[in-house]
Design an enzyme around this catalytic site. Structure first.
Site, PDB file in Angstrom:
ATOM      1  N   LYS A 232       0.807  -1.376  -0.053  1.00 23.53           N
ATOM      2  CA  LYS A 232       0.031  -0.118  -0.116  1.00 23.53           C
ATOM      3  C   LYS A 232       0.756   1.172  -0.031  1.00 23.53           C
ATOM      4  O   LYS A 232       0.639   2.376  -0.670  1.00 23.53           O
ATOM      5  CB  LYS A 232      -0.932  -0.063   1.155  1.00 23.53           C
ATOM      6  CG  LYS A 232      -1.817  -0.873   1.399  1.00 23.53           C
ATOM      7  CD  LYS A 232      -3.126  -0.704   2.353  1.00 23.53           C
ATOM      8  CE  LYS A 232      -2.583  -0.848   3.655  1.00 23.53           C
ATOM      9  NZ  LYS A 232      -2.195  -1.757   3.989  1.00 23.53           N
TER      10      LYS A 232
ATOM     11  N   ARG B  18     -10.204   0.833   9.028  1.00 23.66           N
ATOM     12  CA  ARG B  18      -9.705  -0.602   9.339  1.00 23.66           C
ATOM     13  C   ARG B  18     -10.786  -1.491   9.797  1.00 23.66           C
ATOM     14  O   ARG B  18     -10.470  -2.834  10.029  1.00 23.66           O
ATOM     15  CB  ARG B  18      -8.612  -0.419  10.612  1.00 23.66           C
ATOM     16  CG  ARG B  18      -7.083  -0.330  10.412  1.00 23.66           C
ATOM     17  CD  ARG B  18      -6.510  -1.024   9.241  1.00 23.66           C
ATOM     18  NE  ARG B  18      -5.214  -1.329   9.707  1.00 23.66           N
ATOM     19  CZ  ARG B  18      -3.846  -0.661   9.397  1.00 23.66           C
ATOM     20  NH1 ARG B  18      -4.010   0.525   8.877  1.00 23.66           N
ATOM     21  NH2 ARG B  18      -2.597  -1.143   9.921  1.00 23.66           N
TER      22      ARG B  18
ATOM     23  N   ARG C  97      11.213  -5.967   5.692  1.00 23.40           N
ATOM     24  CA  ARG C  97      10.995  -4.763   5.303  1.00 23.40           C
ATOM     25  C   ARG C  97      11.878  -3.817   6.004  1.00 23.40           C
ATOM     26  O   ARG C  97      12.121  -3.827   7.195  1.00 23.40           O
ATOM     27  CB  ARG C  97       9.578  -4.396   5.562  1.00 23.40           C
ATOM     28  CG  ARG C  97       9.227  -2.874   5.212  1.00 23.40           C
ATOM     29  CD  ARG C  97       7.770  -2.664   4.931  1.00 23.40           C
ATOM     30  NE  ARG C  97       6.947  -2.734   6.217  1.00 23.40           N
ATOM     31  CZ  ARG C  97       5.926  -2.525   6.285  1.00 23.40           C
ATOM     32  NH1 ARG C  97       5.173  -2.264   5.094  1.00 23.40           N
ATOM     33  NH2 ARG C  97       5.127  -2.535   7.490  1.00 23.40           N
TER      34      ARG C  97
ATOM     35  N   ARG D 151      10.593  -1.266  11.260  1.00 25.40           N
ATOM     36  CA  ARG D 151       9.392  -0.782  12.055  1.00 25.40           C
ATOM     37  C   ARG D 151       9.263  -1.785  13.377  1.00 25.40           C
ATOM     38  O   ARG D 151       9.795  -3.013  13.271  1.00 25.40           O
ATOM     39  CB  ARG D 151       8.319  -0.799  11.463  1.00 25.40           C
ATOM     40  CG  ARG D 151       8.152   0.459  10.569  1.00 25.40           C
ATOM     41  CD  ARG D 151       6.853   0.411   9.770  1.00 25.40           C
ATOM     42  NE  ARG D 151       5.522  -0.190  10.301  1.00 25.40           N
ATOM     43  CZ  ARG D 151       4.375  -0.105   9.727  1.00 25.40           C
ATOM     44  NH1 ARG D 151       4.223   0.264   8.364  1.00 25.40           N
ATOM     45  NH2 ARG D 151       3.620  -0.717  10.311  1.00 25.40           N
TER      46      ARG D 151
ATOM     47  N   ARG E 177      -1.132  -8.790  13.417  1.00 24.04           N
ATOM     48  CA  ARG E 177      -1.527  -7.659  12.318  1.00 24.04           C
ATOM     49  C   ARG E 177      -2.444  -8.292  11.271  1.00 24.04           C
ATOM     50  O   ARG E 177      -3.418  -7.724  10.970  1.00 24.04           O
ATOM     51  CB  ARG E 177      -0.581  -6.769  12.006  1.00 24.04           C
ATOM     52  CG  ARG E 177       0.109  -5.949  13.038  1.00 24.04           C
ATOM     53  CD  ARG E 177       1.651  -5.448  12.482  1.00 24.04           C
ATOM     54  NE  ARG E 177       1.616  -4.712  11.271  1.00 24.04           N
ATOM     55  CZ  ARG E 177       2.664  -4.601  10.659  1.00 24.04           C
ATOM     56  NH1 ARG E 177       3.675  -5.162  10.900  1.00 24.04           N
ATOM     57  NH2 ARG E 177       2.361  -3.499   9.424  1.00 24.04           N
TER      58      ARG E 177
HETATM   59  P1  AMP Z   1       0.059   0.792   9.355  1.00 30.78           P
HETATM   60  O1  AMP Z   1       1.330   1.784   9.324  1.00 30.78           O
HETATM   61  O2  AMP Z   1      -1.044   1.087   8.456  1.00 30.78           O
HETATM   62  O3  AMP Z   1       0.663  -0.657   9.177  1.00 30.78           O
HETATM   63  O4  AMP Z   1      -0.229   0.916  10.764  1.00 30.78           O
HETATM   64  C1  AMP Z   1       0.608   0.660  11.943  1.00 30.78           C
HETATM   65  C2  AMP Z   1      -0.232   0.329  12.977  1.00 30.78           C
HETATM   66  O5  AMP Z   1      -1.025   1.628  13.501  1.00 30.78           O
HETATM   67  C3  AMP Z   1      -1.388  -0.685  12.898  1.00 30.78           C
HETATM   68  O6  AMP Z   1      -1.082  -1.902  13.144  1.00 30.78           O
HETATM   69  C4  AMP Z   1      -2.314  -0.109  14.052  1.00 30.78           C
HETATM   70  O7  AMP Z   1      -1.864  -0.478  15.245  1.00 30.78           O
HETATM   71  C5  AMP Z   1      -2.290   1.163  13.902  1.00 30.78           C
HETATM   72  N1  AMP Z   1      -3.239   1.729  13.025  1.00 30.78           N
HETATM   73  C6  AMP Z   1      -3.305   2.439  11.781  1.00 30.78           C
HETATM   74  N2  AMP Z   1      -4.402   2.750  11.438  1.00 30.78           N
HETATM   75  C7  AMP Z   1      -5.257   2.517  12.254  1.00 30.78           C
HETATM   76  C8  AMP Z   1      -6.659   2.592  11.974  1.00 30.78           C
HETATM   77  N3  AMP Z   1      -7.259   3.042  10.913  1.00 30.78           N
HETATM   78  N4  AMP Z   1      -7.357   2.193  13.423  1.00 30.78           N
HETATM   79  C9  AMP Z   1      -6.747   1.674  14.120  1.00 30.78           C
HETATM   80  N5  AMP Z   1      -5.451   1.430  14.303  1.00 30.78           N
HETATM   81  C10 AMP Z   1      -4.545   1.699  13.231  1.00 30.78           C
END
Ligand code: AMP
Length: 211
Positions: free
Chosen positions: A13, A88, A122, A153, A164
């Site tokens: 993404k 999400r 990654r 990360r 996740r």
């Molecule tokens: P990402 O960078 O999109 O993989 O997000 C990393 C982490 O941030 C996720 O595993 C969640 O813990 C939190 N997170 C990101 N977006 C959301 C969302 N829309 N709702 C809740 N938690 C989120």
């Protein structure tokens, strides 16, 4: 044009988001990036978010929805935006419907077997956010695009990745049906092919919408 980018963690993404927002002049809004910036700056939201992110769980809906609702009122969003990582779950999608008008949802489907290796290998650029995989870096520790330092990360470790992916299956995947019912989803298949190949397909569909 207001878009949502949907897909499992590791589906690519982030890379597609950069390319899509560049091509169509959209603001890229990543809730994950917003949380990580808050964690870095030691804010209250950051401290709260960290406890969930480290476990691979979702940050509470109320906090997340408020952040996005506020962000969409900024002036730059008038030119159109791309939501990456939001919504999400079904609750967030229903909330979003109350304060935003979405033109299309770009959904990247991917073989789940690829994801554990992709995420655990990654490395991300601290400055521009570009993603790499250790297997193609040949030991490089800096970004070939901007020279920034690469890092792993904290949530890209096997245990957190497992949660996740479970969270994605249970809470996020139902959004595919939700937006299919709304009739505004565009489906693509992510794979091991270069990101440019997928982007060419995405752009072909979005060009028609943008006209
Ligand atoms: P990402 O960078 O999109 O993989 O997000 C990393 C982490 O941030 C996720 O595993 C969640 O813990 C939190 N997170 C990101 N977006 C959301 C969302 N829309 N709702 C809740 N938690 C989120």
């Amino acid at each position: 044009m207001n878009l949502i980018l949907l897909g499992a963690p590791g589906a690519g993404k982030g890379t597609q988001a950069t390319k899509i927002s560049d091509r169509y002049g959209l603001v890229h809004i990543s809730t994950g990036d917003i949380f990580r910036a808050n964690i870095k700056n030691g804010t209250k939201i950051g401290m709260l978010a960290k406890s969930y992110i480290d476990k691979g769980e979702l940050v509470p809906d109320e906090v997340t929805c408020d952040i996005v609702k506020d962000r969409l009122t900024w002036d730059d969003c008038k030119k159109g935006y791309l939501l990456d990582g939001f919504p999400r779950n079904l609750f967030q999608a229903a909330e979003l419907d109350k304060f935003a008008k979405i033109d299309a949802v770009v959904n990247i489907n991917i073989d789940f077997k690829l994801l554990m290796d992709r995420l655990c290998g990654r490395r991300v650029c601290k400055d521009c956010g570009e993603s790499y995989h250790v297997s193609t870096l040949n030991g490089a520790t800096t970004c070939s695009r901007c020279g920034g330092e690469l890092y792993q990360r904290r949530d890209d470790n096997p245990e957190t990745v497992k949660s996740r992916l479970e969270v994605y299956n249970e809470q996020t995947a139902p959004l595919i049906n939700y937006y299919t019912m709304q009739g505004n989803i565009l489906n693509f298949t992510g794979s091991e092919a270069p990101a440019e190949v997928l982007f060419a397909q995405v752009a072909e569909s979005l060009d028609k919408l943008a006209r």
